[in-house]
Design a protein around this motif. Structure first.
Motif, PDB file in Angstrom:
ATOM      1  N   GLY A  24      -9.705  -0.387 -45.415  1.00 27.70           N
ATOM      2  CA  GLY A  24      -9.627  -1.183 -46.626  1.00 27.70           C
ATOM      3  C   GLY A  24      -8.232  -1.215 -47.220  1.00 27.70           C
ATOM      4  N   GLY A  25      -8.071  -1.986 -48.297  1.00 28.13           N
ATOM      5  CA  GLY A  25      -6.800  -2.092 -48.979  1.00 28.13           C
ATOM      6  C   GLY A  25      -6.384  -0.768 -49.596  1.00 28.13           C
ATOM      7  N   GLY A  26      -5.089  -0.479 -49.540  1.00 34.00           N
ATOM      8  CA  GLY A  26      -4.570   0.759 -50.113  1.00 34.00           C
ATOM      9  C   GLY A  26      -4.856   1.993 -49.297  1.00 34.00           C
ATOM     10  N   SER A  27      -5.490   1.819 -48.155  1.00 33.26           N
ATOM     11  CA  SER A  27      -5.985   2.956 -47.377  1.00 33.26           C
ATOM     12  C   SER A  27      -5.181   3.152 -46.098  1.00 33.26           C
ATOM     13  CB  SER A  27      -7.461   2.732 -47.005  1.00 33.26           C
ATOM     14  OG  SER A  27      -8.261   2.522 -48.138  1.00 33.26           O
ATOM     15  N   THR A  28      -5.380   4.309 -45.495  1.00 34.83           N
ATOM     16  CA  THR A  28      -5.071   4.518 -44.089  1.00 34.83           C
ATOM     17  C   THR A  28      -6.412   4.535 -43.372  1.00 34.83           C
ATOM     18  OG1 THR A  28      -5.230   6.919 -44.263  1.00 34.83           O
ATOM     19  CG2 THR A  28      -3.065   5.924 -44.702  1.00 34.83           C
ATOM     20  N   PHE A  29      -6.380   4.525 -42.044  1.00 37.81           N
ATOM     21  CA  PHE A  29      -7.679   4.580 -41.371  1.00 37.81           C
ATOM     22  C   PHE A  29      -8.384   5.905 -41.633  1.00 37.81           C
ATOM     23  CE2 PHE A  29      -4.947   6.280 -37.963  1.00 37.81           C
ATOM     24  CZ  PHE A  29      -5.668   7.402 -37.574  1.00 37.81           C
ATOM     25  N   GLU A  30      -7.606   6.967 -41.886  1.00 42.12           N
ATOM     26  CA  GLU A  30      -8.245   8.266 -42.166  1.00 42.12           C
ATOM     27  C   GLU A  30      -9.026   8.247 -43.475  1.00 42.12           C
ATOM     28  OE1 GLU A  30      -4.374   9.686 -40.007  1.00 42.12           O
ATOM     29  OE2 GLU A  30      -4.919   8.108 -41.431  1.00 42.12           O
ATOM     30  N   THR A  31      -8.467   7.615 -44.512  1.00 41.96           N
ATOM     31  CA  THR A  31      -9.168   7.633 -45.798  1.00 41.96           C
ATOM     32  C   THR A  31     -10.446   6.814 -45.739  1.00 41.96           C
ATOM     33  OG1 THR A  31      -7.849   5.782 -46.649  1.00 41.96           O
ATOM     34  CG2 THR A  31      -7.045   7.992 -47.114  1.00 41.96           C
ATOM     35  N   SER A  32     -10.432   5.713 -45.002  1.00 40.28           N
ATOM     36  CA  SER A  32     -11.649   4.916 -44.880  1.00 40.28           C
ATOM     37  C   SER A  32     -12.660   5.541 -43.922  1.00 40.28           C
ATOM     38  CB  SER A  32     -11.314   3.491 -44.396  1.00 40.28           C
ATOM     39  OG  SER A  32     -10.676   2.732 -45.389  1.00 40.28           O
ATOM     40  N   PHE A  33     -12.200   6.044 -42.785  1.00 42.46           N
ATOM     41  CA  PHE A  33     -13.128   6.370 -41.695  1.00 42.46           C
ATOM     42  C   PHE A  33     -13.087   7.819 -41.221  1.00 42.46           C
ATOM     43  CE2 PHE A  33     -11.963   1.800 -41.016  1.00 42.46           C
ATOM     44  CZ  PHE A  33     -13.186   1.271 -41.423  1.00 42.46           C
ATOM     45  N   GLY A  34     -12.337   8.679 -41.900  1.00 50.61           N
ATOM     46  CA  GLY A  34     -12.197  10.047 -41.417  1.00 50.61           C
ATOM     47  C   GLY A  34     -13.509  10.775 -41.225  1.00 50.61           C
ATOM     48  N   ASN A  35     -14.498  10.499 -42.067  1.00 59.69           N
ATOM     49  CA  ASN A  35     -15.779  11.209 -41.961  1.00 59.69           C
ATOM     50  C   ASN A  35     -16.700  10.621 -40.895  1.00 59.69           C
ATOM     51  OD1 ASN A  35     -15.362  13.246 -43.868  1.00 59.69           O
ATOM     52  ND2 ASN A  35     -15.942  11.906 -45.563  1.00 59.69           N
ATOM     53  N   ILE A  36     -16.643   9.306 -40.705  1.00 53.63           N
ATOM     54  CA  ILE A  36     -17.589   8.687 -39.764  1.00 53.63           C
ATOM     55  C   ILE A  36     -16.988   8.496 -38.375  1.00 53.63           C
ATOM     56  CG2 ILE A  36     -17.035   6.235 -40.202  1.00 53.63           C
ATOM     57  CD1 ILE A  36     -20.135   5.786 -40.329  1.00 53.63           C
ATOM     58  N   LEU A  37     -15.678   8.515 -38.256  1.00 55.38           N
ATOM     59  CA  LEU A  37     -15.041   8.286 -36.959  1.00 55.38           C
ATOM     60  C   LEU A  37     -15.545   9.254 -35.883  1.00 55.38           C
ATOM     61  CD1 LEU A  37     -11.258   7.525 -36.431  1.00 55.38           C
ATOM     62  CD2 LEU A  37     -12.575   8.807 -34.774  1.00 55.38           C
TER      63      LEU A  37
END
Length: 261
Positions: free
Chosen positions: A34-47
């Motif tokens: 999402g906006g303002g994010s890195t991929f870790e902040t958006s998906f770190g838990n579900i990746l």
């Protein structure tokens, strides 16, 4: 992350795009933050849940995280072209695409601009019209400053790119994209031929009604509404979700069932 197989920077449309590849599988799953994010902040838990059974490709988009900027505004169309360019660079012929928030809107652009690379799409809290956002969103956005950006997102950016000027640039470009956002037509969504799953939370930034409307416009559209706030049901950092939340596992299962059936 333990699932990491490869990482690097790719020269894509004039920027140096950071990407990672996790896990193994037949059809890759691409996650767009999402906006303002890195991929870790958006998906770190579900990746890690997705990477248990799939090859998962993640990246930082223009001006976000470890990826460089270009002398041009951000746009959903440009982000779509960048993701498609990355897939070409990685020699990926076709993939499943999942995007969150602004990444959800980018996912729909990929499905319209680059249908040949798309198998199925999952759009989480994406939008195609201004009236799909919660009341007051576009009244507040022109007044927003970096101080309004969640601190955890600022910290996550500076952790991977410790440059406050680049953080400010990212914020200003994200803000400008939303302030100038113009409605897409219904025909844009009717033109999406890939099977599509639309997801939102019952207290999201994007309304349930708008998400339902999108699912009906796409010929092979489906709808899932889950409890919580923006990004909460799959563990996005900005939602305040904790690692190991059971709803994250439920979401991973629902997505997997859609992608494999």
């Amino acid at each position: 992350m333990e699932t990491l197989k490869k990482s690097g920077h790719a020269p894509i449309n004039g920027i140096s795009m950071y990407y990672e590849i996790h896990g193994t599988g037949s059809i890759p799953l691409v996650l767009i933050h999402g906006g303002g994010s890195t991929f870790e902040t958006s998906f770190g838990n579900i990746l890690p849940l997705f990477a248990a059974d799939n090859e998962v490709i993640v990246m930082d988009l223009q001006a976000h995280g470890r990826t460089t900027d270009r002398d041009a505004p951000e746009s959903f169309a440009q982000d779509a072209d960048d993701v498609a360019g990355l897939l070409k660079y990685l020699k990926v012929d076709q993939a499943n695409i999942l995007g969150f928030s602004n990444g959800g809107s980018t996912t729909m652009q990929i499905a319209t601009r680059h249908p040949e690379v798309v198998n199925k799409i999952v759009v989480i809290a994406g939008a195609y019209k201004r009236d799909g956002f919660m009341p007051g969103f576009f009244d507040f956005m022109p007044k927003a400053t970096l101080a309004n950006m969640p601190q955890q997102l600022q910290d996550a950016f500076l952790k991977v790119t410790p440059d406050k000027s680049r953080l400010q640039t990212m914020f200003e470009k994200d803000k400008a994209r939303m302030v100038t956002f113009k409605d897409w037509s219904d025909d844009d969504l009717r033109g999406i031929k890939a099977p599509a799953l639309f997801m939102t939370a019952d207290h999201d930034v994007i309304t349930v009604e708008h998400t339902q409307q999108m699912s009906r416009l796409v010929q092979s559209g489906q709808l899932i509404v889950l409890p919580g706030v923006h990004g909460g049901f799959f563990g996005a950092l900005e939602s305040g979700a904790k690692k190991g939340d059971k709803l994250t596992g439920v979401t991973a299962t629902l997505v997997e069932e859609f992608l494999t059936k």
